[in-house]
Design a protein around this motif. Structure first.
Motif, short mmCIF file in Angstrom:
data_model
loop_
_atom_site.label_atom_id
_atom_site.label_comp_id
_atom_site.label_asym_id
_atom_site.label_seq_id
_atom_site.Cartn_x
_atom_site.Cartn_y
_atom_site.Cartn_z
N GLU A 270 0.82 -1.21 0.00
CA GLU A 270 0.00 0.00 0.00
C GLU A 270 0.85 1.26 0.00
OE1 GLU A 270 -3.63 1.82 -0.32
OE2 GLU A 270 -3.20 -0.33 -0.34
N GLN A 271 2.00 1.22 0.67
CA GLN A 271 2.86 2.40 0.75
C GLN A 271 3.67 2.62 -0.52
OE1 GLN A 271 5.25 2.03 4.28
NE2 GLN A 271 3.49 2.23 5.67
N LYS A 273 2.63 3.32 -3.33
CA LYS A 273 2.04 4.37 -4.16
C LYS A 273 2.63 5.74 -3.87
CE LYS A 273 -1.87 4.87 -0.93
NZ LYS A 273 -3.31 4.61 -0.77
N THR A 291 -1.17 -0.93 -6.88
CA THR A 291 -1.23 -1.75 -5.67
C THR A 291 -2.13 -2.97 -5.86
OG1 THR A 291 -3.01 -0.35 -4.83
CG2 THR A 291 -0.78 0.23 -4.18
N ARG A 295 -0.82 -6.77 -5.36
CA ARG A 295 -1.42 -7.71 -4.42
C ARG A 295 -1.84 -9.01 -5.13
NH1 ARG A 295 -3.42 -2.93 -1.64
NH2 ARG A 295 -5.19 -2.76 -3.08
#
Length: 783
Positions: A270-271, A273, A291, A295
């Motif tokens: 998530e980070q 981005k 993201t 995933r």
């Protein structure tokens, strides 16, 4: 006669019985008097030399320093400097000291004029490094180190005048030139302008103060380099190891991308981005930016099950597992706060049992994590220990016949575990003795003493630790070794502990040092949490225990129903015990009352009637009647019937049942840790890689307070990308200002990286050279 009005600003006191200073009301002057005698008149201006000299004389005369500082609004150190200036042997030094501020100005009128003159001669011919050349000449001429930032305003004014003069000359009709050298200078000036303004092959053009030309080789100056400003350029420090992940089969490029992200402090997908995709693509080649897609790829990689093993294999090489035989084993618990029905385990942070995920870590004796495996409370630490060690051997490719030693906390304490380790010829164990109470150590029976030092903030900041020990066999299990140790820290505080080991032949000092060195693993847990997010769950997906049937081994446990009945029977037995004890005390009380009544009757049989004895006898007889009236037969019979009924029910229940069947029946789940396993293996790889790469800088800088933070700033730094046909040069531009010592250590580190040419981790095979940009930065213009 004109009237002069004086206002006293400093009067006399016991330290100053004669001198006083007055200010003239209508003029900017101060008058100094000695008694009624006028000594001098000075200008009331702090910058005036007469003012400073007068205040200096008052200071030297011994007047109250605090009063002088308050009245004249001058710091005491300045007062002292003015006073000492008057005591200098030569007048020139005194005047210079009185005129100067706390530190003499470097940028004097002479230096400014020199810089302006040299700018006019150097700038038209050398627009790339004119600043450094002028600063070097200032040092050679005036013996002064002037920073580029101090000279920047001067150069900016000179550039404006130069531009204005050129515009005026362009507008004039005269094309005559008086001097060939002037003509050559103008030609070179125009060529520099043309290079600066050309935007065909550059994304960012360098302008004015510091340009990249000063770093180019002669061969590069003949070409037009591609110059770009890039983010995250510092990650190229790890190019050598990033390239190794590129060579891994199946998803090696994506694993390389995630390793780079973790090194850049994006500790989860998530980070990612928040990082610049284009810059990372220049370094790593093709990257997956979204993201959602990352995933999805993580799920594919995790389901295969091979990625974790491959990453741990690379990590084992970095940690040099082949040359290590001592390891620290410890579970690290993460509290789960979700709604899924998970097994509860002990959470040390909460000091309570709640839903949790256990991560079994194994570190080398140097504190480098080399293995991680996950578990819930289905098996406790003693039960899963052997399986974790076996899996660690396979992941780290440790030879099956090589002996290793595991150092573990007292949670492993158990005779059955110790005996199992003794039966394994390739495994030794070191642990604390659980429940040990100090008092067994006897200095007269001490088998040895030793000391060792540990550096704290730098290599010379040593802390001395002292140890004395008694070496012998453990009385509870004579096949094991027991060391009773008295340890003393640098503050003189002593502690007495007992250390158990299955190794009967190893030096006692080695065993003691190993278990007292366990702080490296505990500290690493905090480090991994802070910088790499090792405690993040990654995925909240779960697996039902009914899906694990046949995958995990079943485990027999005490029947929960029988266990509940047993608890209920124990409560009834406890209540019956209290009832019987109470009845026993009642019977003893009856016997005592009967004896007391008989004694009173014996006293009154041959004597006259005594009223007080008669009252006492009546009271005792009343108590005796009440105690005899109590009957517990019915209550006792009730407890006996209940206990007998529960015992019959317990007899009809199986003593041991399947734990797996119970968990399936009650709908328990387990966290799916496949994704977490992949990401955490990358995180411990990033941690070890960072420690390995920082080692030369750490040794040169020798300051444990902030060496990691300085180096981390370097690895996160943006930079200037200069690409030519032969090579790529990246000039790192970290955000903080590095002190001279730190800058020197970084330069040495970057030079050391060139001993083995760095290959760009994009698979192209191109070499990359890393350099440190100028501290004042580059001037950039958008093309």
């Amino acid at each position: 006669m004109d009237e002069v009005v004086l206002q006293s600003i400093i009067g006399t006191d016991k330290k100053n019985p004669y001198l006083h200073v007055c200010r003239r009301r209508d003029s900017n002057q101060l008058d100094v008097f000695y008694g009624a005698q006028h000594l001098e008149t000075v200008v009331d201006n702090k910058e005036h030399i007469s003012y400073r000299a007068a205040v200096g004389r008052l200071y030297n005369a011994g007047l109250n320093r605090k009063a002088l500082s308050m009245v004249f609004e001058v710091d005491r150190k300045t007062l002292q400097r003015w006073g000492l200036a008057l005591l200098m042997p030569d007048a020139e030094s005194s005047i210079k000291a009185l005129r100067s501020r706390s530190a003499p100005r470097k940028l004097t009128i002479e230096v400014r004029r020199f810089a302006e003159i040299r700018f006019g001669h150097i700038y038209p011919h050398n627009r790339s490094c004119y600043s450094s050349q002028i600063r070097r000449e200032i040092f050679e001429t005036f013996d002064l180190h002037i920073s580029a930032e101090s000279l920047r305003p001067i150069f900016a004014a000179c550039k404006q005048r130069l531009t204005a003069n050129k515009s005026t000359s362009d507008q004039s009709d005269s094309g005559c030139k008086d001097d060939d050298s002037e003509s050559d200078a103008d030609e070179e000036y125009e060529q520099c302008e043309a290079i600066e303004n050309s935007g065909d092959t550059t994304d960012v053009c360098l302008n004015a103060t510091n340009t990249i030309d000063q770093y180019k080789s002669p061969s590069d100056s003949e070409e037009n380099p591609t110059v770009k400003y890039v983010h995250h350029a510092g990650v190229l420090i790890f190019s050598q190891w990033l390239s190794q992940l590129q060579d891994l089969p199946d998803h090696g490029g994506l694993l390389k991308q995630w390793l780079a992200l973790v090194l850049l402090k994006a500790v989860n997908i998530e980070q990612s981005k928040y990082l610049n995709r284009d810059s990372l693509s220049m370094f790593l080649g093709h990257t997956i930016p979204g993201t959602v897609e990352q995933r999805s790829k993580l799920e594919d990689i995790a389901s295969s099950g091979d990625a974790t093993k491959m990453i741990l294999g690379v990590n084992a090489k970095i940690a040099d597992v082949s040359n290590c035989s001592d390891y620290y084993y410890d579970p690290h618990t993460k509290h789960y706060t979700g709604m899924r029905k998970l097994l509860k385990g002990w959470c040390s942070t909460m000091r309570w049992a709640d839903k949790a995920l256990h991560s079994d870590f194994i570190h080398t004796s140097d504190g480098m994590p080399v293995f991680i495996e996950y578990a819930d409370n289905y098996l406790d630490l003693r039960e899963r220990f052997a399986g974790v060690v076996k899996n660690f051997r396979e992941a780290a490719a440790i030879e099956t016949d090589r002996k290793i030693t595991m150092v573990i906390d007292r949670g492993i304490f158990g005779i059955e575990v110790f005996q199992a380790v003794k039966r394994d010829p390739t495994l030794e164990l070191i642990s604390w003795e659980k429940g040990y109470l100090a008092g067994d150590f006897d200095m007269g029976k001490c088998n040895g003493q030793f000391e060792f030092t540990r550096p704290r903030n730098h290599k010379n900041d040593l802390r001395l630790y002292k140890f004395a020990y008694m070496d012998g066999l453990w009385t509870r299990d004579p096949t094991m070794r027991r060391l009773v140790v008295r340890a003393t820290n640098p503050k003189g505080t002593s502690v007495e502990v007992s250390v158990l080991s299955t190794d009967l032949n190893r030096e006692a000092q080695e065993l003691i040092k190993l278990i007292f060195h366990r702080w490296v693993q505990e500290n690493d847990f905090k480090y991994l949490e802070k910088h790499y997010g090792i405690n993040q769950i990654t995925s909240y997906a779960t697996i039902k225990y009914e899906e694990l049937c046949g995958v995990i081994d079943d485990k027999q446990e005490e029947n929960a129903q029988r266990k509940a009945l047993l608890v209920q029977r124990r409560e009834l037995e406890e209540q019956l015990k209290k009832l019987l004890h109470k009845d026993h005390k009642r019977k003893n009380r009856i016997i005592g009352l009967e004896k007391a009544i008989a004694a009173i009757e014996e006293q009154t049989s041959d004597k006259e009637y005594d009223g007080s004895l008669r009252k006492e006898s009546v009271k005792l007889k009343t108590q005796l009647t009440r105690n005899k009236a109590v009957d517990i037969t019915g209550e006792k019979q009730y407890y006996d019937q209940q206990i007998e009924s529960i015992t019959i029910q317990m007899g009809s229940c199986c003593e041991m049942v399947s734990k797996l069947d119970r968990l399936v029946e009650q709908g328990y789940e387990r966290l799916d840790v496949q994704k977490k396993s992949v990401m955490d293996s990358i995180k411990i790889l990033a941690r070890n890689l960072f420690y390995k790469v920082i080692s030369p800088f750490k040794k040169a800088y020798d300051n444990n307070r902030d060496d990691h933070e300085y180096f981390r700033q370097l690895t996160h730094a943006p930079g200037l990308w200069v690409e030519t046909a032969g090579c790529i040069t990246v000039y790192l531009q970290p955000a903080p200002y590095f002190p001279p010592k730190v800058e020197r250590c970084i330069l040495e580190f970057l030079e050391g990286l060139q001993n083995v040419p760095l290959v760009l981790p994009d698979g192209s095979g191109r070499t990359v050279v890393l350099k440190l940009g100028p501290p004042e930065g580059f001037e950039l213009a958008i093309a």
